[in-house]
Design an enzyme around this catalytic site. Structure first.
Site, PDB file in Angstrom:
ATOM      1  N   ARG B 110       0.899  -1.026   0.206  1.00  0.00           N
ATOM      2  CA  ARG B 110       0.169  -0.179  -0.223  1.00  0.00           C
ATOM      3  C   ARG B 110       0.761   1.431  -0.307  1.00  0.00           C
ATOM      4  O   ARG B 110       0.250   2.375   0.784  1.00  0.00           O
ATOM      5  CB  ARG B 110      -1.008   0.273   1.172  1.00  0.00           C
ATOM      6  CG  ARG B 110      -2.140  -0.952   1.134  1.00  0.00           C
ATOM      7  CD  ARG B 110      -3.443  -0.371   2.763  1.00  0.00           C
ATOM      8  NE  ARG B 110      -4.183  -1.952   2.182  1.00  0.00           N
ATOM      9  CZ  ARG B 110      -3.679  -2.974   2.674  1.00  0.00           C
ATOM     10  NH1 ARG B 110      -2.941  -2.664   3.969  1.00  0.00           N
ATOM     11  NH2 ARG B 110      -4.374  -3.375   3.111  1.00  0.00           N
ATOM     12  N   LYS B 132       1.454  11.730 -11.919  1.00  0.00           N
ATOM     13  CA  LYS B 132       0.620  10.819 -12.187  1.00  0.00           C
ATOM     14  C   LYS B 132       1.157   9.410 -12.675  1.00  0.00           C
ATOM     15  O   LYS B 132       2.476   9.515 -12.657  1.00  0.00           O
ATOM     16  CB  LYS B 132       0.428  11.208 -13.108  1.00  0.00           C
ATOM     17  CG  LYS B 132      -1.233  12.273 -13.026  1.00  0.00           C
ATOM     18  CD  LYS B 132      -1.801  12.395 -14.743  1.00  0.00           C
ATOM     19  CE  LYS B 132      -2.661  13.460 -14.708  1.00  0.00           C
ATOM     20  NZ  LYS B 132      -2.802  13.812 -16.176  1.00  0.00           N
ATOM     21  N   GLU B 174       6.796  19.252 -26.211  1.00  0.00           N
ATOM     22  CA  GLU B 174       6.473  19.240 -24.817  1.00  0.00           C
ATOM     23  C   GLU B 174       6.643  20.453 -23.895  1.00  0.00           C
ATOM     24  O   GLU B 174       6.719  22.029 -23.640  1.00  0.00           O
ATOM     25  CB  GLU B 174       6.295  17.991 -24.264  1.00  0.00           C
ATOM     26  CG  GLU B 174       5.857  17.046 -23.902  1.00  0.00           C
ATOM     27  CD  GLU B 174       3.518  16.806 -23.587  1.00  0.00           C
ATOM     28  OE1 GLU B 174       3.718  17.899 -22.505  1.00  0.00           O
ATOM     29  OE2 GLU B 174       3.397  15.768 -23.624  1.00  0.00           O
ATOM     30  N   LYS B 216       5.792  23.459 -14.959  1.00  0.00           N
ATOM     31  CA  LYS B 216       4.587  22.301 -14.664  1.00  0.00           C
ATOM     32  C   LYS B 216       4.376  22.523 -13.541  1.00  0.00           C
ATOM     33  O   LYS B 216       2.760  22.396 -13.570  1.00  0.00           O
ATOM     34  CB  LYS B 216       5.382  21.428 -15.778  1.00  0.00           C
ATOM     35  CG  LYS B 216       3.981  19.891 -15.401  1.00  0.00           C
ATOM     36  CD  LYS B 216       4.518  19.386 -16.008  1.00  0.00           C
ATOM     37  CE  LYS B 216       3.158  18.069 -16.131  1.00  0.00           C
ATOM     38  NZ  LYS B 216       3.180  16.353 -16.731  1.00  0.00           N
ATOM     39  N   GLU B 226      -6.302  17.077 -10.830  1.00  0.00           N
ATOM     40  CA  GLU B 226      -6.994  17.681 -12.774  1.00  0.00           C
ATOM     41  C   GLU B 226      -8.362  18.179 -12.475  1.00  0.00           C
ATOM     42  O   GLU B 226      -8.938  18.108 -12.791  1.00  0.00           O
ATOM     43  CB  GLU B 226      -6.282  16.737 -12.958  1.00  0.00           C
ATOM     44  CG  GLU B 226      -6.418  16.643 -14.642  1.00  0.00           C
ATOM     45  CD  GLU B 226      -5.502  15.784 -15.482  1.00  0.00           C
ATOM     46  OE1 GLU B 226      -5.359  14.740 -15.146  1.00  0.00           O
ATOM     47  OE2 GLU B 226      -5.887  16.348 -16.883  1.00  0.00           O
ATOM     48  N   ARG B 230      -5.647  22.623 -14.100  1.00  0.00           N
ATOM     49  CA  ARG B 230      -3.911  21.117 -14.634  1.00  0.00           C
ATOM     50  C   ARG B 230      -4.526  21.169 -16.125  1.00  0.00           C
ATOM     51  O   ARG B 230      -3.821  20.599 -16.513  1.00  0.00           O
ATOM     52  CB  ARG B 230      -3.654  20.397 -13.796  1.00  0.00           C
ATOM     53  CG  ARG B 230      -2.744  19.016 -14.655  1.00  0.00           C
ATOM     54  CD  ARG B 230      -2.942  17.878 -12.867  1.00  0.00           C
ATOM     55  NE  ARG B 230      -2.078  17.356 -13.337  1.00  0.00           N
ATOM     56  CZ  ARG B 230      -1.484  16.503 -12.506  1.00  0.00           C
ATOM     57  NH1 ARG B 230      -1.740  16.489 -11.188  1.00  0.00           N
ATOM     58  NH2 ARG B 230      -0.703  15.713 -13.165  1.00  0.00           N
ATOM     59  N   ASN B 234      -3.766  20.241 -21.517  1.00  0.00           N
ATOM     60  CA  ASN B 234      -3.745  19.090 -22.129  1.00  0.00           C
ATOM     61  C   ASN B 234      -3.744  19.641 -23.433  1.00  0.00           C
ATOM     62  O   ASN B 234      -4.352  19.813 -24.469  1.00  0.00           O
ATOM     63  CB  ASN B 234      -4.962  18.121 -21.751  1.00  0.00           C
ATOM     64  CG  ASN B 234      -4.648  17.429 -20.876  1.00  0.00           C
ATOM     65  OD1 ASN B 234      -3.573  16.212 -21.025  1.00  0.00           O
ATOM     66  ND2 ASN B 234      -5.852  17.106 -19.498  1.00  0.00           N
ATOM     67  N   HIS B 237      -3.856  18.245 -26.577  1.00  0.00           N
ATOM     68  CA  HIS B 237      -3.305  16.024 -26.285  1.00  0.00           C
ATOM     69  C   HIS B 237      -4.559  15.993 -26.436  1.00  0.00           C
ATOM     70  O   HIS B 237      -5.056  14.560 -27.464  1.00  0.00           O
ATOM     71  CB  HIS B 237      -3.218  16.570 -24.913  1.00  0.00           C
ATOM     72  CG  HIS B 237      -1.245  16.465 -24.424  1.00  0.00           C
ATOM     73  ND1 HIS B 237      -0.777  17.312 -24.787  1.00  0.00           N
ATOM     74  CD2 HIS B 237      -0.267  15.422 -24.216  1.00  0.00           C
ATOM     75  CE1 HIS B 237       0.506  17.277 -24.357  1.00  0.00           C
ATOM     76  NE2 HIS B 237       0.695  16.240 -23.832  1.00  0.00           N
ATOM     77  N   HIS B 241      -3.831  12.318 -28.660  1.00  0.00           N
ATOM     78  CA  HIS B 241      -3.954  11.101 -28.196  1.00  0.00           C
ATOM     79  C   HIS B 241      -4.731  10.583 -29.660  1.00  0.00           C
ATOM     80  O   HIS B 241      -3.642   8.916 -29.204  1.00  0.00           O
ATOM     81  CB  HIS B 241      -4.457  10.679 -27.065  1.00  0.00           C
ATOM     82  CG  HIS B 241      -4.060  11.354 -25.996  1.00  0.00           C
ATOM     83  ND1 HIS B 241      -3.851  12.298 -24.257  1.00  0.00           N
ATOM     84  CD2 HIS B 241      -2.654  11.160 -25.296  1.00  0.00           C
ATOM     85  CE1 HIS B 241      -3.260  12.398 -23.619  1.00  0.00           C
ATOM     86  NE2 HIS B 241      -2.646  11.497 -24.605  1.00  0.00           N
ATOM     87  N   HIS B 251       4.895  10.406 -28.540  1.00  0.00           N
ATOM     88  CA  HIS B 251       3.646  11.037 -28.407  1.00  0.00           C
ATOM     89  C   HIS B 251       4.096  12.792 -28.385  1.00  0.00           C
ATOM     90  O   HIS B 251       3.201  13.215 -29.067  1.00  0.00           O
ATOM     91  CB  HIS B 251       4.180  11.312 -26.575  1.00  0.00           C
ATOM     92  CG  HIS B 251       3.454  11.282 -25.619  1.00  0.00           C
ATOM     93  ND1 HIS B 251       1.804  11.637 -25.801  1.00  0.00           N
ATOM     94  CD2 HIS B 251       3.711  12.654 -24.843  1.00  0.00           C
ATOM     95  CE1 HIS B 251       1.599  12.612 -24.672  1.00  0.00           C
ATOM     96  NE2 HIS B 251       2.532  13.335 -24.190  1.00  0.00           N
TER      97      HIS B 251
END
Lengths: 346, 346
Positions: B110, B132, B174, B216, B226, B230, B234, B237, B241, B251
Site C-alpha cells: 500500500r 501521475k 512538450e 509545470k 486535475e 491543470r 492538455n 493532447h 492522443h 508522443h
C-alpha cells in the site's frame, strides 16, 4: 545543484457509513451517475433480483481468487461497460469482493467513486472500515493495495441470514477482538446475548455491529495510514496471520487462536489477569471458534519472520494489559519466541 | 436508518525537485533505507556502472510494455529482494520506467517511498512532474494508475547525451507546449538558442528544462488531481492522443500535430492570431517535428470519442487565445468536428 520543494494540496476524503433498513433504500445513496456493480458468483446466485438494474461484473469467490489478475478482469469489464471518470463502482459481497472492487475503483482512470455493501459479518465489522484495499501476490497475503476510502458503506444485516455458521462465527472473532481492546462493556453484552446472536436476531446484530464498526472507525479516523494508534487493531493478528497461512483455518478462526496466544503472552509480558484470558477463551468457544489447536512455535516463528509489518528483526506486537487497554510495543522475534516456548511445544 | 460521516485526516505529500550536477551527488538524497532500483534494459546497458551498488529490477523498454503484467513483475521482484515498508524504490529511465516504477511503489504494501531519475527529455520535463502514474490496458493508454508524488525527482541533463535525435525532439514538443501556454518569453529563447539545444549544450538544456519543469510544477501544485487549472497542460493532447493511437508517431510528434490543430481551431474559435500559429509551426519544424501530416477528420473524431477525459458527448478542449493565455472549454464533439471539417479533408 538546485533543490525545490513542492507541496501539493492535501487530499480530503469523506466516507459515509449507513446502517440500512432495506435493499431498496440503498437507491437513495446512488448519485445520478452511471453505476456498475461488482459481486461474486455466490452472492449473485443468492440475490439475483438485486442485480437487474445495473451492469454487473461477476468474479469468482474465495480468498485464493484475490489476485491482481482478477482485478485486471474487473478493470477490463469496466472498460467494456464504458465506465468513465463519472462512474460509481458499487461492490456487493464479502471482504474479497470489497478488496478487489476497491482496488479496481482506485486504479481505473486513477480513481473513480466507490461504494461498498458488505454481505458477511466479517466484512461488515472489519473490511468495510479503514479504507484499505489489497490483493495477494501468489501466497503473500494483502501485499498489493491502496488506501482508498469508499464514498459510502451500506450495512444491511439481512444479508447475514444466508451466511454459513462457520463464516458467521469467523466474523464474531473480530467483534470479540474489538470488545477486548476497546469496548469492555461489549464483553458482557456479547456473553448475555449470545443466544440471540446465534439465532441472528436482527436488532441484536444491528446493535452489535454498530458498536463494533463505530469503534473501529473512530480508531481509523485518528490514524488513516496506520502510523500509530491503528496498530492496536492488529491484536491477535501477528500470530493470526501466521496461523492463517497454514491454510487450515479461516481468517476469524486464525485471529481467535492468535488472540489466545497474545493474551497468554500478555500475562507474562505485562501482567494481564488470567481471568481475562479465561473470559476471552470462553467467549470464543461460545461461537465455536478454536482456542487451543496451535501450530508448533517453530512453524509460527518461521511464518512471522516473513510478516510484512516487520522492521528488520522486530515487529510491532499488540499486548493487552486489561480489557480496553492494549499496548503496542516493538518487540524482537527472539522475545516473542521465548514467550512461545513457555506456552507451546517446540 | 443511521448515517455517520467519517472524515479521515488529510494526507500531505511533499516532493523534492533536484537539478543535479553528477550521478555521484544523487547518493546524498538516498536516505538510510534499503534502496531498490528499477530501470529498463536500454538504460542498464548504457549506464551499467551506475547500477552496481543496489539490487536492480530490469524491465523491457517501450510503450507497448507499459502493462499491468510488467508492474506485477516488478512487484514480484520487490518481494524477492525482500523489500519492506522502509524500502525506497528508485526508478531510473524514461516515462515508461517512471510510470511502472511509480505505480509499483504506490501498490507495494500500500505504498513505499519512491524516487525518480528521468533519463529522457520528455520524462525530465513532463513525466517527472505531476504525481501521475499509469499503465495501458491492452491498447487503451494510461487507463490504470494512481496519483503518487515521488519523494524526489533528480534531473541530470547529462543523460540526454545518449538519447536519439527523434526521442530528444519528441521531448522538445512538450517544452514548446509549455512555452506557448504559459511562458511566452521562452518562445524567443528557444528560437534564439535552437542551435545550442540541437548540440545538447549542457547549460542551455539546464536552463530550458528548469524553466519548463518549474512552470509545470507550479500548475500542478495548484491542482494536484486535475480538477481544473491543470487541464491547460492538455493543450494539443486531445488530438495528440488520437494521432498517437494510430501508432505512426511518438508522443511528442503526436502532440506537435495536435498543437497545430488546436492552434488552427483556436483561430476560428477565439481569434488566435495566425502569426502565433505560424510561430508555433516554425519552432516545431526547427526540431524536425511533424506539422502537417494529419489523419482524416473522421479517423480523428472516431478516436476522440473514446477519450477517457470525455464527459458524455463533450470533452474539455484547450484553446489558445494568445501566447500564455490558454482557455479550457467543455466542447461538444459536433463543434470540434465542424472545426476539423474547415481545416482537414474528410
Amino acid at each position: 545543484m538546485e533543490i525545490y520543494t513542492l507541496t501539493p494540496n492535501p487530499v480530503h476524503t469523506i466516507s459515509k457509513l449507513i446502517f440500512g433498513d432495506s435493499w431498496d433504500d440503498l437507491r437513495h445513496f446512488l448519485p445520478g451517475k452511471p453505476v456498475i456493480l461488482v459481486t461474486d458468483s455466490t452472492v449473485y446466485r443468492l440475490y439475483e433480483s438485486y442485480f437487474t438494474s445495473y451492469p454487473c461484473v461477476i468474479t469468482e469467490p474465495g480468498e485464493n481468487n484475490k489476485q491482481l489478475e482478477n482485478v485486471q478482469f474487473i478493470l477490463n469489464q469496466l472498460l467494456e461497460f464504458g465506465a468513465d471518470r463519472s462512474s460509481l463502482l458499487l461492490a456487493i459481497g464479502g471482504g474479497v469482493v470489497g478488496d478487489m472492487g476497491g482496488l479496481a475503483a482506485s486504479l481505473y482512470m486513477r480513481g473513480i467513486s466507490f461504494g461498498y455493501v458488505p454481505t458477511t459479518l466479517l466484512a461488515m465489522t472489519d473490511a468495510s472500515i479503514g479504507g484499505k484495499t489489497a490483493v495477494n501476490l501468489g501466497t503473500w497475503k494483502n501485499i498489493i493495495g491502496t488506501f482508498t476510502q469508499p464514498e459510502f458503506v451500506y450495512i444491511l444485516p439481512q444479508f447475514l441470514a444466508t451466511q454459513s455458521d462457520r463464516d458467521f462465527c469467523s466474523g464474531m472473532a473480530e467483534i470479540i477482538k474489538h470488545a477486548f481492546i476497546g469496548i469492555p462493556e461489549a464483553i458482557s453484552y456479547i456473553r448475555e446475548s449470545h443466544q440471540e446472536i446465534w439465532s441472528r436476531k436482527s436488532e441484536t446484530l444491528f446493535s452489535l455491529i454498530k458498536q463494533s464498526v463505530l469503534y473501529k472507525s473512530a480508531v481509523v479516523e485518528q490514524d488513516e495510514k496506520e502510523l500509530g494508534l491503528r496498530a492496536i487493531l492488529n491484536f491477535g493478528h501477528t500470530f493470526g496471520h501466521a496461523i492463517e497461512e497454514e491454510g487450515r483455518y479461516t481468517h476469524g478462526e486464525s485471529v481467535a487462536l492468535g488472540m489466545m496466544l497474545a493474551a497468554r503472552i500478555s500475562e507474562i509480558h505485562c501482567g494481564l489477569s488470567p481471568a481475562v484470558t479465561h473470559e476471552l477463551k470462553s467467549l470464543l468457544q461460545r461461537f465455536s471458534l478454536p482456542v487451543e489447536e496451535f501450530p508448533s512455535s517453530d512453524q509460527l516463528m518461521h511464518n512471522i519472520r516473513k510478516d510484512k509489518k516487520k522492521s528488520g528483526n522486530h515487529i510491532r506486537f499488540v499486548y493487552l494489559t486489561s480489557p480496553g487497554h492494549p499496548r503496542v510495543e516493538l518487540s524482537s522475534f527472539e522475545l516473542l519466541e521465548s514467550y512461545l516456548h513457555k506456552i507451546l511445544p517446540i
